[in-house]
Design a protein around this motif. Sequence first.
Motif, PDB file in Angstrom:
ATOM      1  N   ASP A  94       0.862  -1.188   0.000  1.00 45.35           N
ATOM      2  CA  ASP A  94       0.000   0.000   0.000  1.00 45.35           C
ATOM      3  C   ASP A  94       0.893   1.232   0.000  1.00 45.35           C
ATOM      4  O   ASP A  94       1.789   1.369   0.846  1.00 45.35           O
ATOM      5  N   ILE A  95       0.660   2.139  -0.949  1.00 46.93           N
ATOM      6  CA  ILE A  95       1.546   3.293  -1.121  1.00 46.93           C
ATOM      7  C   ILE A  95       0.720   4.582  -1.070  1.00 46.93           C
ATOM      8  O   ILE A  95      -0.068   4.854  -1.986  1.00 46.93           O
ATOM      9  N   PRO A  96       0.881   5.405  -0.024  1.00 49.40           N
ATOM     10  CA  PRO A  96       0.185   6.695   0.024  1.00 49.40           C
ATOM     11  C   PRO A  96       0.572   7.572  -1.170  1.00 49.40           C
ATOM     12  O   PRO A  96       1.696   7.491  -1.692  1.00 49.40           O
ATOM     13  N   LYS A  97      -0.351   8.430  -1.589  1.00 50.39           N
ATOM     14  CA  LYS A  97      -0.148   9.198  -2.816  1.00 50.39           C
ATOM     15  C   LYS A  97       1.081  10.094  -2.748  1.00 50.39           C
ATOM     16  O   LYS A  97       1.824  10.213  -3.735  1.00 50.39           O
ATOM     17  N   ASP A  98       1.335  10.730  -1.593  1.00 51.19           N
ATOM     18  CA  ASP A  98       2.480  11.640  -1.528  1.00 51.19           C
ATOM     19  C   ASP A  98       3.802  10.904  -1.680  1.00 51.19           C
ATOM     20  O   ASP A  98       4.780  11.459  -2.178  1.00 51.19           O
ATOM     21  N   ILE A  99       3.859   9.631  -1.288  1.00 48.92           N
ATOM     22  CA  ILE A  99       5.087   8.847  -1.436  1.00 48.92           C
ATOM     23  C   ILE A  99       5.393   8.611  -2.913  1.00 48.92           C
ATOM     24  O   ILE A  99       6.547   8.494  -3.309  1.00 48.92           O
ATOM     25  N   THR A 100       4.363   8.543  -3.746  1.00 44.24           N
ATOM     26  CA  THR A 100       4.594   8.346  -5.187  1.00 44.24           C
ATOM     27  C   THR A 100       5.050   9.625  -5.875  1.00 44.24           C
ATOM     28  O   THR A 100       5.564   9.573  -6.986  1.00 44.24           O
ATOM     29  N   ALA A 101       4.864  10.753  -5.193  1.00 45.98           N
ATOM     30  CA  ALA A 101       5.172  12.048  -5.824  1.00 45.98           C
ATOM     31  C   ALA A 101       6.524  12.608  -5.418  1.00 45.98           C
ATOM     32  O   ALA A 101       7.167  13.323  -6.195  1.00 45.98           O
ATOM     33  N   ILE A 102       6.974  12.331  -4.185  1.00 45.05           N
ATOM     34  CA  ILE A 102       8.206  12.950  -3.691  1.00 45.05           C
ATOM     35  C   ILE A 102       9.419  12.173  -4.184  1.00 45.05           C
ATOM     36  O   ILE A 102       9.340  10.982  -4.474  1.00 45.05           O
ATOM     37  N   PRO A 103      10.597  12.868  -4.269  1.00 44.88           N
ATOM     38  CA  PRO A 103      11.800  12.184  -4.754  1.00 44.88           C
ATOM     39  C   PRO A 103      12.438  11.314  -3.681  1.00 44.88           C
ATOM     40  O   PRO A 103      12.330  11.578  -2.492  1.00 44.88           O
ATOM     41  N   GLY A 104      13.087  10.273  -4.132  1.00 44.06           N
ATOM     42  CA  GLY A 104      13.846   9.393  -3.254  1.00 44.06           C
ATOM     43  C   GLY A 104      15.037   8.845  -4.010  1.00 44.06           C
ATOM     44  O   GLY A 104      15.181   9.042  -5.219  1.00 44.06           O
ATOM     45  N   GLU A 105      15.891   8.136  -3.309  1.00 48.17           N
ATOM     46  CA  GLU A 105      17.108   7.604  -3.918  1.00 48.17           C
ATOM     47  C   GLU A 105      16.835   6.232  -4.536  1.00 48.17           C
ATOM     48  O   GLU A 105      16.370   5.316  -3.855  1.00 48.17           O
ATOM     49  N   TRP A 106      17.099   6.119  -5.826  1.00 49.89           N
ATOM     50  CA  TRP A 106      16.979   4.840  -6.515  1.00 49.89           C
ATOM     51  C   TRP A 106      18.361   4.228  -6.686  1.00 49.89           C
ATOM     52  O   TRP A 106      19.228   4.786  -7.358  1.00 49.89           O
ATOM     53  N   ILE A 107      18.580   3.092  -6.048  1.00 49.24           N
ATOM     54  CA  ILE A 107      19.848   2.379  -6.151  1.00 49.24           C
ATOM     55  C   ILE A 107      19.558   1.019  -6.753  1.00 49.24           C
ATOM     56  O   ILE A 107      19.028   0.132  -6.069  1.00 49.24           O
ATOM     57  N   PRO A 108      19.853   0.837  -8.034  1.00 52.80           N
ATOM     58  CA  PRO A 108      19.560  -0.464  -8.647  1.00 52.80           C
ATOM     59  C   PRO A 108      20.486  -1.543  -8.108  1.00 52.80           C
ATOM     60  O   PRO A 108      21.559  -1.259  -7.577  1.00 52.80           O
ATOM     61  N   LEU A 109      20.046  -2.786  -8.221  1.00 54.62           N
ATOM     62  CA  LEU A 109      20.885  -3.908  -7.808  1.00 54.62           C
ATOM     63  C   LEU A 109      22.142  -3.945  -8.660  1.00 54.62           C
ATOM     64  O   LEU A 109      22.098  -3.792  -9.878  1.00 54.62           O
ATOM     65  N   ARG A 110      23.294  -4.184  -8.014  1.00 54.56           N
ATOM     66  CA  ARG A 110      24.549  -4.244  -8.767  1.00 54.56           C
ATOM     67  C   ARG A 110      24.536  -5.392  -9.769  1.00 54.56           C
ATOM     68  O   ARG A 110      25.135  -5.303 -10.829  1.00 54.56           O
ATOM     69  N   SER A 111      23.841  -6.480  -9.413  1.00 52.43           N
ATOM     70  CA  SER A 111      23.777  -7.639 -10.301  1.00 52.43           C
ATOM     71  C   SER A 111      22.387  -7.799 -10.885  1.00 52.43           C
ATOM     72  O   SER A 111      21.918  -8.903 -11.078  1.00 52.43           O
ATOM     73  N   GLY A 112      21.767  -6.673 -11.159  1.00 51.08           N
ATOM     74  CA  GLY A 112      20.389  -6.725 -11.641  1.00 51.08           C
ATOM     75  C   GLY A 112      20.215  -7.577 -12.877  1.00 51.08           C
ATOM     76  O   GLY A 112      19.183  -8.203 -13.080  1.00 51.08           O
ATOM     77  N   ALA A 113      21.263  -7.611 -13.718  1.00 52.82           N
ATOM     78  CA  ALA A 113      21.152  -8.393 -14.942  1.00 52.82           C
ATOM     79  C   ALA A 113      21.023  -9.883 -14.670  1.00 52.82           C
ATOM     80  O   ALA A 113      20.573 -10.638 -15.511  1.00 52.82           O
ATOM     81  N   LYS A 114      21.438 -10.297 -13.458  1.00 52.83           N
ATOM     82  CA  LYS A 114      21.389 -11.726 -13.146  1.00 52.83           C
ATOM     83  C   LYS A 114      20.099 -12.145 -12.459  1.00 52.83           C
ATOM     84  O   LYS A 114      19.912 -13.314 -12.178  1.00 52.83           O
ATOM     85  N   VAL A 115      19.236 -11.191 -12.191  1.00 48.87           N
ATOM     86  CA  VAL A 115      18.029 -11.526 -11.437  1.00 48.87           C
ATOM     87  C   VAL A 115      17.212 -12.583 -12.167  1.00 48.87           C
ATOM     88  O   VAL A 115      16.803 -13.578 -11.594  1.00 48.87           O
ATOM     89  N   LYS A 116      16.970 -12.382 -13.450  1.00 41.30           N
ATOM     90  CA  LYS A 116      16.149 -13.336 -14.195  1.00 41.30           C
ATOM     91  C   LYS A 116      16.836 -14.701 -14.238  1.00 41.30           C
ATOM     92  O   LYS A 116      16.189 -15.737 -14.167  1.00 41.30           O
ATOM     93  N   ASN A 117      18.154 -14.695 -14.376  1.00 40.29           N
ATOM     94  CA  ASN A 117      18.877 -15.954 -14.407  1.00 40.29           C
ATOM     95  C   ASN A 117      18.706 -16.711 -13.101  1.00 40.29           C
ATOM     96  O   ASN A 117      18.455 -17.907 -13.077  1.00 40.29           O
TER      97      ASN A 117
END
Length: 599
Positions: free
Chosen positions: A160-183
Amino acid sequence: MQYTGARILIEALIEQGVDTVFGYPGGAVLFIYDELYKHQDRIRHILVSHEQHAAHAADGYARSTGKVGVCLATSGPGATNLITGIATAHMDSVPMVAITGNVATNLLGKDSFQEVDITGISMPVVKHNWIVKDVNALAETVREAFIVAQSGRPGPVLIDIPKDITAIPGEWIPLRSGAKVKNIQSISANKLVAGIIPEGADQSEITAEEEILSARARRLTERNRRTTFTDEDLDRAVKFFREAKRPVIYAGGGVISSDACGELTEFAERLNAPVALSLMGIGAFPREHRLYTGLIGMHGTVASNKAVQKADLLITLGARFSDRVTSRADKFAQSARILHIDIDPAEVNKNVGAHAWIIGDIKLILTKLLKKIPQHLKTDWQGDIEKWKEKIPKAHHPGGSKLHPRLIIEETAKRLGYDAIVATDVGQHQIWTAQFYPFTRPRSFITSGGLGTMGFGLGAIMGAKVANPKRPAVLFTGDGSFRMNCGEMGTISNYKIPILIVIINNQVLGMVRQWQSLFYEERYSETILDRPPDFVKLAEAYGLKGYRAENEKTFIEALDNAMKDIASGLTALIDAQINRDEQVLPMVPGGKPIDEQIL
């Protein structure tokens, strides 16, 4: 990178391998839908006609693939409309992530417009839920949600995500091995998260998995490890096998969830044990196999029900002894030792007492057991199973001037082939499909077993077809169920999703009427549905092809025309009209042992 919460959500879903979201917009999720618009080349959104069917579509997507299905709804009524679909997935252990919007954090708890406590409402029907009040926790919450949905016994979760949380900025840190997730997930996320590293997995894959697991998810892993089995558990089971003279295997949906169907077949052959399936287990064992005895329980075959009652060892794999299987639990398999193998320790001794149990992943358990069992064990069934298989209710044989359900289902199966995905709603047609459709592979039968949700079918087959565009797809439904979900024909028409819809139409609530016929002295209270709509005209109004069939000749003609429509990319509906007094047999009356059947 600084992204809005909505963008972080979309990135996190894509990172988890999500390609399709089923949903319906509203005020609380407008920022999320704005990001879906911007990233429609990376993630597909299917706009349904009602939020309940977004959940059912995500469910069908998950059941047919084994991947996590995703649905999205706005706050208030949008969120509550998901609940029936979430509960359906919960009862059948289907991995799903439901995402809901909510009012802004400063309005929570103030009875604001379209505010509900969806985490409180959903708590009984999810594995876990979260309300995200910190945008920097959003990505981690999404990652954990997917792990929880798939780990151990699969099931739905809710974010459940309150509306203001979808609007404000936050830090996006992708997984270092994101390419391996599907594998990693292709190996089996379920087993990796449970702490089960498959043979042959290299160190880079294991390292990547450690990067995927959050601190909270690692605690989940440790919890799952505490429920793993020992060599003593396996040796006790093997001792049971060697001592048994009349073993029976009762297999459920857990076999399919753990991808253990091949192991089940080898296991049954080693033990020379007949195999009975729950409704959720259909497709886990080859229908044409000599050891297959069919459905067990209230509408089970004579062979399955008698075998269980005469067994001296009942091996239960990934099934939960529901009341629809056992009827009178105190009279169920009384002469048998019961060995219960399941990933969920909460199911052991809940409905039926077990003499021994093994807790863990069924595929791994069977793999280890097979190394300890001789090639072929002897049994003392002495032709009993084959004799019981010959006891078929007369109602299974087509006859008379009206269409017969068996003919409808078998003729449809001949044209669609063994690769088809088959969904049903709930009622007589559901059991007829389980009885008569020649299922040969897992994840082909999509139905609501535990909750018994009328209105499930059209959304579910839609989701399954979206996930498997190359496989033929058919929905067998009843006129009562189809009234509850027919609005999704608009979704199917809009997205040009080619599906065959077969309404087995008896103009009554068939299963309820059957009970009224047998046990209520034919007092048909509110079960007659001889009223609009005209389903053929309704299909045409939605831009689909519609046909009506009243006998075998007109049904075959309609089916041939419908197959041509589907080959050209259209959805076709056949209104197949049957006798209102056709009954589903065998049937165990309420409160009777399962071998006391009406034939």
